[in-house]
Design a protein around this motif. Sequence first.
Motif, PDB file in Angstrom:
ATOM      1  N   VAL A 140      27.858  21.084 -30.676  1.00 42.95           N
ATOM      2  CA  VAL A 140      26.921  20.333 -29.837  1.00 42.95           C
ATOM      3  C   VAL A 140      26.443  21.238 -28.706  1.00 42.95           C
ATOM      4  O   VAL A 140      27.245  21.791 -27.956  1.00 42.95           O
ATOM      5  N   LYS A 141      25.113  21.344 -28.572  1.00 43.68           N
ATOM      6  CA  LYS A 141      24.541  22.148 -27.498  1.00 43.68           C
ATOM      7  C   LYS A 141      23.876  21.230 -26.483  1.00 43.68           C
ATOM      8  O   LYS A 141      23.096  20.346 -26.836  1.00 43.68           O
ATOM      9  N   MET A 142      24.177  21.450 -25.190  1.00 48.24           N
ATOM     10  CA  MET A 142      23.608  20.647 -24.110  1.00 48.24           C
ATOM     11  C   MET A 142      22.541  21.431 -23.366  1.00 48.24           C
ATOM     12  O   MET A 142      22.722  22.621 -23.089  1.00 48.24           O
ATOM     13  N   SER A 143      21.436  20.788 -23.041  1.00 46.72           N
ATOM     14  CA  SER A 143      20.382  21.456 -22.283  1.00 46.72           C
ATOM     15  C   SER A 143      20.765  21.546 -20.810  1.00 46.72           C
ATOM     16  O   SER A 143      21.487  20.684 -20.278  1.00 46.72           O
ATOM     17  N   LYS A 144      20.272  22.560 -20.130  1.00 51.20           N
ATOM     18  CA  LYS A 144      20.583  22.779 -18.716  1.00 51.20           C
ATOM     19  C   LYS A 144      19.851  21.764 -17.846  1.00 51.20           C
ATOM     20  O   LYS A 144      18.692  21.452 -18.075  1.00 51.20           O
ATOM     21  N   VAL A 145      20.555  21.245 -16.833  1.00 47.94           N
ATOM     22  CA  VAL A 145      19.981  20.285 -15.893  1.00 47.94           C
ATOM     23  C   VAL A 145      20.062  20.850 -14.480  1.00 47.94           C
ATOM     24  O   VAL A 145      21.108  21.364 -14.067  1.00 47.94           O
ATOM     25  N   VAL A 146      18.970  20.752 -13.740  1.00 44.93           N
ATOM     26  CA  VAL A 146      18.912  21.264 -12.366  1.00 44.93           C
ATOM     27  C   VAL A 146      19.966  20.596 -11.485  1.00 44.93           C
ATOM     28  O   VAL A 146      20.120  19.374 -11.501  1.00 44.93           O
ATOM     29  N   GLY A 147      20.714  21.402 -10.747  1.00 47.27           N
ATOM     30  CA  GLY A 147      21.715  20.886  -9.812  1.00 47.27           C
ATOM     31  C   GLY A 147      23.047  20.529 -10.420  1.00 47.27           C
ATOM     32  O   GLY A 147      23.968  20.119  -9.706  1.00 47.27           O
ATOM     33  N   VAL A 175      29.462  23.333 -27.458  1.00 44.71           N
ATOM     34  CA  VAL A 175      30.865  22.927 -27.581  1.00 44.71           C
ATOM     35  C   VAL A 175      31.115  22.594 -29.051  1.00 44.71           C
ATOM     36  O   VAL A 175      30.360  21.828 -29.656  1.00 44.71           O
ATOM     37  N   THR A 176      32.156  23.175 -29.624  1.00 46.35           N
ATOM     38  CA  THR A 176      32.485  22.924 -31.030  1.00 46.35           C
ATOM     39  C   THR A 176      33.690  22.006 -31.131  1.00 46.35           C
ATOM     40  O   THR A 176      34.746  22.285 -30.560  1.00 46.35           O
ATOM     41  N   LYS A 177      33.502  20.908 -31.832  1.00 48.19           N
ATOM     42  CA  LYS A 177      34.592  19.959 -32.074  1.00 48.19           C
ATOM     43  C   LYS A 177      35.082  20.170 -33.498  1.00 48.19           C
ATOM     44  O   LYS A 177      34.352  19.977 -34.476  1.00 48.19           O
ATOM     45  N   LYS A 178      36.349  20.576 -33.644  1.00 46.28           N
ATOM     46  CA  LYS A 178      36.931  20.851 -34.954  1.00 46.28           C
ATOM     47  C   LYS A 178      37.790  19.679 -35.432  1.00 46.28           C
ATOM     48  O   LYS A 178      38.012  18.721 -34.704  1.00 46.28           O
TER      49      LYS A 178
END
Length: 215
Positions: A140-147, A175-178
């Motif tokens: 799972v990849k999360m996008s960057k958020v300001v602050g 983040v990799t969930k196995k």
Amino acid sequence: NNIYPGTAKVVITGRGGYVGSITKTFKINAVKISSLKMTKQTNKSITFTFKKSSVSVDGYIILRADKKNGTYKKIAVTKSTSYTDKNSLKGRTNFYYKVCGYKLVSGKQVVCASSSIVNMTRKPDATRLTVKAGKGKATVKMSKVVGATGYELYMSTSKNGKYKKIATVTKAKSVTKKGLKKGKKYYFKAKVITKSDSKKKFISAYSAAKSVKIK
């Protein structure tokens, strides 16, 4: 009851059987507006209130800066003792505010009261997820958020089921969930964390849920 900050001069002159005069100069201090505090926040606005000035004023000037000792710019003029700031909050989450009362004198605003500086923070925006299936795992990849000062990742086996927190990271990353079951579908959501300069913690709404079927 109209009191302005600055200096005043009083001249006492003798009359009748008295002669001469005496002049006294004294300073008038501004009366501070009290109880400036945040009452509501969203990811797009900050709402705050303050107490009515104890001296007569015609209105209030709202000032904001990005840093406590930064340059304070006027963002609004109001007659109310509450205000919702929706002015250009994107790009930052942390702000500093102060409020000044004013009187109109010959058509000009004369500041006659001010508040202490208060740090306020809007809620962070939600992150966006992209999910990729692997052999017995999901990335799972999360996008960057300001602050943002942190991200919390949650997982469930159904879209509207109970989501369990599976990871907390300080930066937006993959983040990799196995250990996931082959052929089974999993759902993921995330929350964003920010902190004010006073270290108070604020958490965003959940991101939109993303699902993946494990290989």
